[in-house]
Design a protein around this motif. Structure first.
Motif, mmCIF file in Angstrom:
data_model
loop_
_atom_site.group_PDB
_atom_site.id
_atom_site.type_symbol
_atom_site.label_atom_id
_atom_site.label_comp_id
_atom_site.label_asym_id
_atom_site.label_seq_id
_atom_site.Cartn_x
_atom_site.Cartn_y
_atom_site.Cartn_z
ATOM 1 N N SER A 1 13.340 -26.738 -34.658
ATOM 2 C CA SER A 1 13.123 -27.806 -35.646
ATOM 3 C C SER A 1 11.738 -28.399 -35.481
ATOM 4 O O SER A 1 11.079 -28.733 -36.474
ATOM 5 C CB SER A 1 14.158 -28.914 -35.480
ATOM 6 N N ASP B 1 15.961 -25.701 -42.357
ATOM 7 C CA ASP B 1 16.370 -25.980 -40.982
ATOM 8 C C ASP B 1 17.891 -25.901 -40.861
ATOM 9 O O ASP B 1 18.589 -26.850 -41.236
ATOM 10 C CB ASP B 1 15.863 -27.360 -40.555
ATOM 11 N N GLU B 2 18.395 -24.805 -40.379
ATOM 12 C CA GLU B 2 19.837 -24.568 -40.254
ATOM 13 C C GLU B 2 20.596 -25.047 -41.490
ATOM 14 O O GLU B 2 21.523 -25.847 -41.389
ATOM 15 C CB GLU B 2 20.392 -25.272 -39.008
HETATM 16 MG MG LIG Z 1 17.196 -28.183 -34.653
#
Ligand SMILES: [Mg+2]
Ligand SMILES: Nc1ncnc2c1ncn2[C@@H]1O[C@H](COP(=O)(O)OP(=O)(O)O)[C@@H](O)[C@H]1O
Lengths: 256, 290
Positions: free
Chosen positions: A48, A162-163
């Motif tokens: 991240s 991000d995910e």
């Molecule tokens: Mg993360």
């Protein structure tokens, strides 16, 4: 040819003194137009953080980072990238359509054009029938599709995720992966995708970057040489399983 | 599970929730809607009448003197007989309450925006405000009577304004500041200016906090106005009317005035509920199934 993302020796230290955390070190990355790069690695390895550096939500403490040959902050102000977060981050008080229009409002796009663009985007993610719904009336997968439509609404050259599917069930997740591949194919956009799912990374990407923690760094790069057209049969092909094994072994090597 | 199932399940859940949120169903008066309406308000209505009935019955049964506690029937009689006087006093008091409310809420909003915008202002200001909030503000009434002239409604409005100011300011500031970090990052990622972030994220986020504080403030404003009136001033307002009638042992009249005060208080509150619905149609507490 300019790189979409060009990182040389990028590092990030949080805090200072005895409390300082070296989150990332020596990140080198050259990303070309149309690349689909996945960052994979255990929690806390700085995935991240790297994405946030690219997005200019954080500043690197060392090295050089260029987005489309510009500083990250210039690229952000030029709206070179769209971002999709782990939670859909839709604004509760706006309808689906108004959520998609949000970045266009900020860019002062005229009302008519805005509405036209939102309609196109909602068509693209196949949510045109839900334009006037509020976010709470949508399932998790649909909310995430709205977030993707919002990120693409202003036609950025780079998509940062991000995910994005971390909170979805396996079935929805696979549908969303297919959807992202379709969008990627249709728009020719470049994608940086953070995940901790090995099959997801392999299925989606042109390159998988395996990261290792303490301090976070890119340990191995694996080129995914699956055919460009990917579908259910890809998930059953021997090469797919070989690549999954390759990524898994790279992750394991990183841990020891 | 398909996504459609998800939606259906979710709307059922919100349906259940809305039953706890004091929600009035919008749309047609279907039999179900009427049943739901009755189901929600019938218990409250019923217990109201039970209390009145018990009050009447017990005061009769034990022969309680009117100067201790008048019977509801006596209060109603007086309420009808003194109708003009008591409502006229009520509206004068309401004028002070609403005037003070508007001044206090406006000042609170200005402070909240400043506090959300400038960190230094917030850090210097909020601790003082919280300390000031803990002091019993009605104690200022005699001082305001002196500052703004005891005969002017302004002296009562000033007390109301100060009483109303703190809860509204503290809650609204919280609402403006306690915004989801991800939403702020989203705004930054699309290169929004601080003003755009304020208008498109912080303000909508603060609205529920703001309205919750307005509900508290609406009740406080009438209380503060009446208490301020107790400290002196014109005689034709609720506070003074109650004192005068009580001094003359006309307790049913005093209670009739209290009844007016509570009707006005409820009306004020309901008005704010309506405004809340108007300004936040998206909010959780108003969600109904389609
Ligand atoms: Mg993360
Ligand atoms: N804002 C921050 N302040 C201090 N440390 C942070 C901050 N953000 C992340 N970190 C630290 O940096 C490291 C990498 O975090 P992160 O990039 O979130 O990892 P990942 O996304 O791979 O799980 C972790 O050790 C985390 O605790």
């Amino acid at each position: 040819m300019t790189m979409v993302v060009d990182a040389r020796g990028v590092g990030k230290v949080f805090g200072g003194g005895a409390e300082a955390v070296q989150a990332l070190t020596g990140i080198d990355l050259e990303m070309e137009t149309g690349d689909f790069i996945s960052l994979i690695g255990p929690s806390g390895c700085g995935k991240s953080t790297l994405l946030r550096l690219v997005a200019d939500l954080l500043e690197p403490t060392s090295g050089e980072l260029l987005i489309n040959a510009k500083s990250p902050s210039r690229a952000r102000l030029d709206r070179d990238y769209g971002m999709v977060f782990q939670s859909a981050t839709l604004l509760d008080w706006r309808t689906v359509r108004k959520n998609v229009e949000l970045p266009l409002e900020i860019m002062d796009v005229p009302t008519e054009e805005r509405s036209k663009r939102a309609t196109e985007m909602l068509d693209l993610v196949q949510l045109d029938q839900f334009a006037d719904h509020y976010p709470w009336q949508l399932s998790g997968g649909m909310q995430q599709r709205v977030a993707i439509a919002r990120a693409l609404a202003f036609q950025p050259s780079l998509l940062l995720m991000d995910e994005p599917f971390g909170a979805l069930d396996e079935m929805t997740r696979e549908l969303m992966q297919q959807e992202v591949l379709r969008l990627w194919g249709e728009t020719g956009i470049s994608v940086v995708f953070v995940t901790h799912s090995i099959p997801e990374a392999v299925f989606l990407s042109t390159r998988v970057l395996v990261m290792t923690p303490r301090p976070g760094t890119i340990n191995t790069e694996i080129v995914i040489d699956l055919p460009a057209e990917r579908d259910l049969s890809t998930r059953e092909s021997p090469r797919y399983f070989e690549l999954i094994t390759e990524v898994r072994e790279a992750l394991r090597r990183g841990e020891s | 599970m398909t996504e459609r199932d998800d939606i259906i399940r979710e709307s059922r859940e919100t349906d259940l929730l809305s039953a706890f949120e004091g929600d009035v169903p919008v749309g047609g008066r279907t039999p179900a809607a009427i049943r739901e309406f009755g189901g929600k308000y019938l218990p409250a209505l019923l217990s109201f009448f039970v209390v009145i009935f018990l009050w009447e019955g017990l005061t009769r049964l034990f022969g309680i003197e009117t100067f201790v506690l008048p019977k509801p029937s006596e209060i109603i009689t007086s309420f009808i007989e003194t109708w003009n006087v008591v409502w006229s006093a009520g509206f004068k008091t309401l004028y002070e309450a609403v005037g003070g409310f508007v001044i206090g809420v406006s000042a609170a909003l200005l402070t909240s925006f400043a506090a959300a915008r400038w960190v230094r202002f917030r850090e210097g200001m909020l601790p003082v405000a919280i300390a000031a909030n803990a002091t019993p503000i009605v104690a200022l009434a005699p001082i305001f009577n002196n500052w703004f002239s005891i005969t002017s409604p302004l002296s009562k409005m000033a007390v109301v304004a100060v009483v109303v100011y703190f809860p509204v300011m503290i809650n609204t500031t919280r609402g403006l500041l306690e915004v989801d970090q991800a939403e702020l990052e989203l705004m930054r990622s699309v290169a929004a200016t601080p003003t755009e972030t304020m208008l498109r994220v912080r303000v909508p986020h603060a609205l529920p906090f703001f309205f919750a504080s307005l509900k508290v403030a609406s009740a406080l404003s009438l209380i503060a106005a009446i208490v301020a009136e107790y400290f002196g001033g014109p005689q034709d307002v609720l506070g003074q009317y109650i004192i005068n009638r009580a001094n003359l042992f006309q307790f049913p009249d005093a209670w009739a005035a209290i009844l007016v005060a509570s009707i006005l208080g409820v009306a004020f509150y309901v008005l704010i509920l309506a405004a809340e619905r108007l300004f936040m149609p998206w909010h959780v507490s108003f969600r109904t199934s389609e």
